[in-house]
Motif scaffolding. Structure first.
Motif, short mmCIF file in Angstrom:
data_model
loop_
_atom_site.label_atom_id
_atom_site.label_comp_id
_atom_site.label_asym_id
_atom_site.label_seq_id
_atom_site.Cartn_x
_atom_site.Cartn_y
_atom_site.Cartn_z
N SER A 30 -11.62 12.05 4.80
CA SER A 30 -10.35 11.50 5.30
C SER A 30 -10.53 10.10 5.88
O SER A 30 -9.53 9.43 6.16
CB SER A 30 -9.75 12.44 6.34
N TYR A 31 -11.76 9.66 6.06
CA TYR A 31 -12.00 8.34 6.62
C TYR A 31 -12.04 7.24 5.55
O TYR A 31 -12.08 6.05 5.89
CB TYR A 31 -13.34 8.30 7.35
N ASP A 33 -11.09 5.52 1.52
CA ASP A 33 -10.40 5.45 0.23
C ASP A 33 -11.33 6.08 -0.81
O ASP A 33 -12.56 6.04 -0.69
CB ASP A 33 -10.15 4.00 -0.18
N SER A 52 -5.74 5.48 -1.06
CA SER A 52 -6.14 5.13 0.29
C SER A 52 -6.46 6.40 1.09
O SER A 52 -6.09 7.51 0.71
CB SER A 52 -5.02 4.36 0.99
N ARG A 53 -7.13 6.20 2.22
CA ARG A 53 -7.53 7.35 3.02
C ARG A 53 -6.32 8.13 3.53
O ARG A 53 -6.40 9.34 3.73
CB ARG A 53 -8.42 6.92 4.17
N SER A 54 -5.21 7.44 3.73
CA SER A 54 -4.00 8.12 4.18
C SER A 54 -3.24 8.77 3.04
O SER A 54 -2.38 9.63 3.25
CB SER A 54 -3.07 7.13 4.89
N GLY A 55 -3.54 8.33 1.82
CA GLY A 55 -2.81 8.81 0.66
C GLY A 55 -1.54 8.04 0.38
O GLY A 55 -0.85 8.31 -0.60
N ASP A 56 -1.22 7.09 1.24
CA ASP A 56 0.05 6.36 1.10
C ASP A 56 0.00 5.23 0.09
O ASP A 56 1.03 4.76 -0.38
CB ASP A 56 0.46 5.77 2.46
N SER A 57 -1.19 4.78 -0.23
CA SER A 57 -1.33 3.66 -1.15
C SER A 57 -2.20 4.06 -2.33
O SER A 57 -3.24 4.71 -2.15
CB SER A 57 -1.96 2.47 -0.42
N ARG A 72 -5.04 13.62 -3.22
CA ARG A 72 -6.20 14.07 -2.46
C ARG A 72 -5.82 15.21 -1.53
O ARG A 72 -4.68 15.29 -1.07
CB ARG A 72 -6.82 12.91 -1.67
N ASP A 74 -7.80 16.48 1.70
CA ASP A 74 -8.99 16.32 2.52
C ASP A 74 -9.45 17.63 3.15
O ASP A 74 -10.63 17.77 3.50
CB ASP A 74 -8.74 15.26 3.60
#
Length: 122
Positions: A30-31, A33, A52-57, A72, A74
């Motif tokens: 989760s940290y 990309d 991206s790590r947030s999944g937003d991008s 993803r 996580d």
């Protein structure tokens, strides 16, 4: 030690679908990309898609945009690549690894798994 285990490849006809999965270990997914890369026979490895790590991008290579979807989970330390409307030129070995969504086209140096073979053939 960072490890990546890819699965889900196979032989599929043009127009078919596959869902690839990559289970990562050795770090907190989760940290970071993450990205999918592929290498066709006789060609250099290329960036396919990153998240991206947030999944937003997300990023998609022009050749797969509109056909592939990266996601993803996580909690499962897993990154997925849903591939639809597969074409002959999608044939290759697919790998996942740490990536940078803003620089996805640049193939990163670092740890790689064994990859999973995708063959599109009639």
């Amino acid at each position: 030690q960072l490890t990546f285990v890819e699965s889900g490849g196979g032989l599929v006809q043009p127009g078919g679908s596959l869902r690839l999965a990559c289970v990562a270990s050795g770090f907190t997914t989760s940290y970071y990309d993450m990205g999918w890369y592929r290498q066709a026979p006789g060609k250099e490895r290329e960036g396919v898609s990153c998240i991206s790590r947030s999944g937003d991008s997300t990023y998609y290579a022009d050749s797969v945009s509109g056909r592939f979807t990266i996601s993803r989970d996580d909690a499962k330390r897993t990154v997925y690549l849903q591939m639809n409307d597969l074409k002959y030129e999608d044939t290759g070995v697919y790998y996942c690894t740490l990536a940078a969504v803003d620089y996805c086209a640049a193939v990163p140096r670092g740890s790689w798994g064994q990859g999973t073979q995708v063959t599109v053939s009639s």
